[in-house]
Design a protein around this motif. Structure first.
Motif, short mmCIF file in Angstrom:
data_model
loop_
_atom_site.label_atom_id
_atom_site.label_comp_id
_atom_site.label_asym_id
_atom_site.label_seq_id
_atom_site.Cartn_x
_atom_site.Cartn_y
_atom_site.Cartn_z
N ARG A 193 0.85 -1.13 -0.02
CA ARG A 193 -0.04 0.03 0.00
C ARG A 193 0.96 1.28 -0.03
O ARG A 193 0.64 2.16 -0.82
CB ARG A 193 -0.90 -0.08 1.28
N ARG A 194 2.06 1.09 0.87
CA ARG A 194 2.87 2.35 0.98
C ARG A 194 3.37 2.64 -0.48
O ARG A 194 3.62 3.62 -0.99
CB ARG A 194 3.92 2.22 1.91
N SER A 195 3.92 1.59 -1.23
CA SER A 195 4.59 1.63 -2.44
C SER A 195 3.42 1.89 -3.58
O SER A 195 4.11 2.80 -4.47
CB SER A 195 5.25 0.14 -2.72
N MET A 196 2.41 1.70 -3.32
CA MET A 196 1.19 2.06 -4.60
C MET A 196 1.14 3.40 -4.23
O MET A 196 1.01 3.81 -5.29
CB MET A 196 0.26 1.30 -4.16
N LYS A 197 1.13 4.07 -3.41
CA LYS A 197 0.94 5.69 -3.12
C LYS A 197 2.00 6.21 -4.05
O LYS A 197 1.64 7.52 -4.42
CB LYS A 197 1.01 5.87 -1.70
N LEU A 198 3.34 5.78 -4.01
CA LEU A 198 4.37 6.47 -4.57
C LEU A 198 4.42 6.25 -5.92
O LEU A 198 5.09 6.80 -6.86
CB LEU A 198 5.61 5.87 -3.91
#
Length: 408
Positions: A193-198
């Motif tokens: 989820r954190r990487s998707m935001k980036l």
């Protein structure tokens, strides 16, 4: 007679000059393309591009070399790229255990697989380690120019490593430790989820979304077979759903294509030698670009709506087609009429919101089906379909993003 001929000649020249005039780029078009002129360095981007490098090589160094090769195509489209040899790439696992989760019986297979997870982890420890390292980056910027030559990251390695983690969690569950499995999946979910935001490109955003959807389904199956109350999964934030840079990069692809067509001698045929002034009579790049700009502005806006507002937008959408002058820009008008449609991509993120709502209402709040609420249509309960609870929505759901698996 000579005077009349002079007037006619001057008139024809004037008309020809008028046909060469293009519009200025709109403020919206300039804003979108300027967004793509950002940072010129991103370690995470280079690392991902070189993630398949041999165990002895540095992924960032390999990724940098590949980017340099592809950038040469921006100035010379006949350049032959020197690719990284397949023989040197680390192995990426394949086979039925790496099926697409939306395919029939894929999840059922994963929960019954006889795969030796320890051997799989040992064989692909470099891959898993590198993907874990990628998740530690707190920045990501696509460094390649959004053209037809663009270098896309090897997201299949991210997907494969995450499937290994999923299989490891399923093995823990089948071994009798459901809590360990849920904790492992929850941690992986947070990283994804954190990487998707980036992510700032469409393909990457969608790859991460599908892996998040997979984890939610796997957790749901486990929770449906054990007496455990799930932790609430927060809805996607505005930044997680943001298409601010994605819209710009998708626009950039069209922008550079349309700009490259301007006065191109091969406009009408390969190896053509048409004079630039002739193609400009029927094709104006800026007019064409300005006409398609609303597609990308709308894409950015649609992702920021709530699912309910998105459904209303789809229902009452103004279907007025994009247009440009057929008289001044005949070929451009034809190109605008076949412009891509992006509404379905915004819809996928709203569909995933529906999946999270199903998960939270079923496994966290422990609601009965009749008491559940569809985020698209407030007074509508989910339907049971082939072992899944599914909410209806405004668009077709080909990847079961608004369905939650509860039974194999």
């Amino acid at each position: 007679m000579k005077r009349l001929l002079t007037i006619l000649t001057a008139t024809l020249i004037l008309l020809l000059l008028i046909t060469q005039i293009d519009d200025d780029l709109s403020k919206e078009s300039i804003d979108l393309i300027e967004r793509t002129h950002g940072k010129n360095t991103s370690e995470s981007y280079l690392y991902l591009h070189g993630i398949f490098a041999s165990e002895e090589e540095d992924p960032i160094s390999v990724g940098s070399q590949l980017l340099s090769e592809y950038r040469k195509l921006d100035t010379d489209d006949t350049y032959e790229i020197i690719e990284y040899p397949d023989s040197k790439k680390i192995a990426s696992p394949t086979g039925k255990d790496f099926c697409q989760v939306w395919e029939d019986d894929c999840l059922k297979h994963l929960f019954s697989s006889q795969l030796n997870i320890e051997n799989l982890l040992s064989e692909h420890h470099v891959l898993v380690s590198r993907v874990d390292r990628f998740f530690e980056f707190n920045e990501y910027t696509t460094l390649s120019k959004p053209t037809i030559h663009e270098l896309f990251p090897p997201y299949q390695y991210i997907a494969a490593a995450n499937r290994i983690k999923t299989l490891e969690a399923i093995a823990a569950y089948r071994g009798g430790d459901a809590q360990k499995a849920l904790d492992s999946l929850s941690l992986q979910f947070s990283k994804l989820r954190r990487s998707m935001k980036l992510q700032d490109n469409l393909i990457g955003k969608l790859v991460f979304l599908m892996k998040l959807s997979e984890i939610v389904d796997v957790m749901s199956i486990i929770l449906s077979n054990c007496d455990t109350k799930a932790r609430l999964i927060p809805s996607l934030s505005q930044t997680e759903k943001s298409f601010y840079m994605i819209a710009a990069r998708e626009f950039g692809m069209s922008y550079y294509i349309f700009k490259n067509l301007d006065k191109n001698p091969e406009f009408f045929s390969l190896d053509g030698k048409f004079p630039g002034w002739l193609t400009r009579i029927v094709y104006k790049p800026n007019m064409t670009i300005n006409s398609i700009t609303p597609i990308y502005s709308d894409l950015e806006r649609l992702t920021q709506l709530s699912p309910a507002d998105f459904a209303k937008q789809i229902e009452f959408a103004n279907n007025t087609p994009l247009s440009t002058s057929k008289l001044r820009n005949y070929i451009g008008s034809a190109l605008v009429s076949i412009s891509p449609e992006y509404t379905e991509y915004a819809g996928k993120f709203h569909d995933f919101e529906a999946k999270l709502a199903l998960y939270n209402q079923l496994h966290h709040l422990k609601l009965e089906i009749g008491n559940m609420t569809n985020p698209y249509y407030e007074n509508e309960a989910p339907k049971n379909s082939n072992g899944s609870l599914c909410f209806s929505g405004p668009l077709e759901d080909k990847r079961s993003l608004r369905c939650l698996k509860v039974k194999l």
